[in-house]
Enzyme design. Structure first.
Site, PDB file in Angstrom:
ATOM      1  N   LYS A 102       0.871  -1.181   0.020  1.00 12.59           N
ATOM      2  CA  LYS A 102       0.027   0.110   0.001  1.00 12.59           C
ATOM      3  C   LYS A 102       0.851   1.294  -0.190  1.00 12.59           C
ATOM      4  O   LYS A 102       2.087   1.240   0.460  1.00 12.59           O
ATOM      5  CB  LYS A 102      -0.899   0.074   1.287  1.00 12.59           C
ATOM      6  CG  LYS A 102      -1.829  -1.316   1.322  1.00 12.59           C
ATOM      7  CD  LYS A 102      -2.957  -0.921   0.258  1.00 12.59           C
ATOM      8  CE  LYS A 102      -3.771  -2.158   0.298  1.00 12.59           C
ATOM      9  NZ  LYS A 102      -4.618  -2.351  -1.154  1.00 12.59           N
ATOM     10  N   HIS A 120      13.567  -2.772  -2.882  1.00 13.52           N
ATOM     11  CA  HIS A 120      12.725  -2.805  -4.032  1.00 13.52           C
ATOM     12  C   HIS A 120      13.628  -3.952  -4.845  1.00 13.52           C
ATOM     13  O   HIS A 120      14.862  -3.944  -4.593  1.00 13.52           O
ATOM     14  CB  HIS A 120      12.842  -1.607  -4.946  1.00 13.52           C
ATOM     15  CG  HIS A 120      11.912  -1.900  -6.245  1.00 13.52           C
ATOM     16  ND1 HIS A 120      10.878  -1.795  -6.333  1.00 13.52           N
ATOM     17  CD2 HIS A 120      12.597  -2.082  -7.496  1.00 13.52           C
ATOM     18  CE1 HIS A 120      10.535  -2.235  -7.762  1.00 13.52           C
ATOM     19  NE2 HIS A 120      11.149  -2.166  -8.331  1.00 13.52           N
TER      20      HIS A 120
HETATM   21  C1  GRF Z   1      10.679  -8.110  -1.519  1.00 13.10           C
HETATM   22  O1  GRF Z   1      11.095  -8.622  -2.920  1.00 13.10           O
HETATM   23  C2  GRF Z   1      10.862  -6.564  -1.547  1.00 13.10           C
HETATM   24  O2  GRF Z   1      11.896  -6.298  -2.401  1.00 13.10           O
HETATM   25  C3  GRF Z   1       9.492  -6.071  -2.230  1.00 13.10           C
HETATM   26  O3  GRF Z   1       8.602  -7.074  -1.752  1.00 13.10           O
HETATM   27  C4  GRF Z   1       8.991  -8.330  -1.576  1.00 13.10           C
HETATM   28  C5  GRF Z   1       8.872  -8.702  -0.121  1.00 13.10           C
HETATM   29  O4  GRF Z   1       8.983 -10.225   0.298  1.00 13.10           O
HETATM   30  N1  GRF Z   1       9.427  -4.688  -1.943  1.00 13.10           N
HETATM   31  P1  GRF Z   1       8.976 -10.513   1.746  1.00 13.10           P
HETATM   32  O5  GRF Z   1       7.443 -10.260   2.013  1.00 13.10           O
HETATM   33  O6  GRF Z   1       9.921  -9.675   2.509  1.00 13.10           O
HETATM   34  O7  GRF Z   1       9.246 -12.027   1.714  1.00 13.10           O
END
Ligand code: GRF
Length: 206
Positions: A102, A120
Site C-alpha cells: 500500500k 525494491h
Molecule cells: C521483496 O522482494 C521486496 O523487495 C519487495 O517485496 C518483496 C517482499 O518479500 N518490496 P518478503 O515479504 O519480505 O518476503
C-alpha cells in the site's frame, strides 16, 4: 588522572516494519537484531493483510503486531490517524517497508520524512514504478535480457520507488535463470542488504 576512552556505540532504533506478504525481509531484520548485527529492534509490525506471513513471523518472535487496513475504517483519514497514533505509541524511529503493498498517506510521509525506507527487488531507477512489484519485476528483467539485476534500498517519498537511493546490491543474471529463480536470488541479496542499511542508519553513517 582517569583516562576516558570513547567507545563508539549506538543504542539502536525502534523499527516499525510494514509488510503485506511472506515477511522474509522482516524475518531477516529480526534475526539481524537478535544476533546483535544491528542494535535496532523491531518494536511493531503493521500489516494490511491479516493472514500475511509477516504477521505469523511477528507472532512467532513475540513482536507486537497490528492489522491496519482500509477495510477496517470508513475513511482514509481514519486509517492514517490510526497509523500515526500507533507509530507514536510504539515510539517508532524508523519505518521499514518490507513488501508493503500500500502507498503510505502523504501525512505519514510528511511526519516521518527521511525516516521511511523501502526495499525494491531491482536496481532502481530501472524496473521501478507502477506495476513493478513481485514477479513482474523479474519477468521484465528476463525479457530485457539483462546481465545484472539486484536490490535497492531507498528513502520513501510521495512517489513510488522514486526516493533517494541509499544502497544497492547487484545480482548476476545467469543464462539459465527465469523470473522465479531470479526472484529467489534477489530475495537472498535483500536479506543481507536491508540489515546492512539499517546498521548504517543507526550508526548515523547515512
Ligand atoms: C521483496 O522482494 C521486496 O523487495 C519487495 O517485496 C518483496 C517482499 O518479500 N518490496 P518478503 O515479504 O519480505 O518476503
Amino acid at each position: 588522572m582517569l583516562k576516558i576512552t570513547k567507545i563508539p556505540f549506538t543504542l539502536g532504533l525502534n523499527l516499525c516494519v510494514f509488510a503485506s506478504g511472506s515477511g522474509s525481509n522482516l524475518r531477516a531484520i529480526i534475526e539481524a537484531s537478535l544476533s546483535g548485527y544491528i542494535k535496532s529492534k523491531v518494536v511493531l509490525v503493521v500489516s494490511n493483510n491479516s493472514s500475511s506471513g509477516a504477521i505469523e513471523t511477528a507472532a512467532k518472535f513475540n513482536i507486537p503486531f497490528i492489522h491496519l487496513s482500509q477495510k477496517l475504517f470508513d475513511t482514509e483519514q481514519e486509517l492514517t490517524e490510526n497509523i500515526l497514533r500507533i507509530l507514536v505509541e510504539y515510539k517508532a524511529d524508523l519505518i521499514v517497508l518490507a513488501g508493503y503493498m500500500k502507498l503510505l498517506n502523504p501525512k505519514v510521509i510528511k511526519e516521518f520524512r527521511g525516516r521511511i525506507i523501502n526495499i525494491h527487488p531491482a536496481l532502481l531507477p530501472a524496473y521501478g514504478g507502477k506495476g513493478m512489484f513481485g514477479i513482474n519485476v523479474h519477468e521484465a528483467v528476463i525479457n530485457a535480457k539483462e546481465k545484472v539485476t539486484g536490490a535497492t534500498v531507498h528513502f520513501v517519498d510521495e512517489v513510488y520507488d522514486s526516493g533517494e537511493i541509499i544502497l544497492q546490491r547487484e545480482v548476476k543474471v545467469s543464462p539459465g535463470d527465469d523470473a522465479a529463480s531470479l526472484q529467489e536470488k534477489v530475495l537472498k541479496a535483500e536479506h543481507e542488504l536491508y540489515p546492512e542499511v539499517i546498521k548504517l542508519i543507526e550508526e548515523k553513517r547515512i
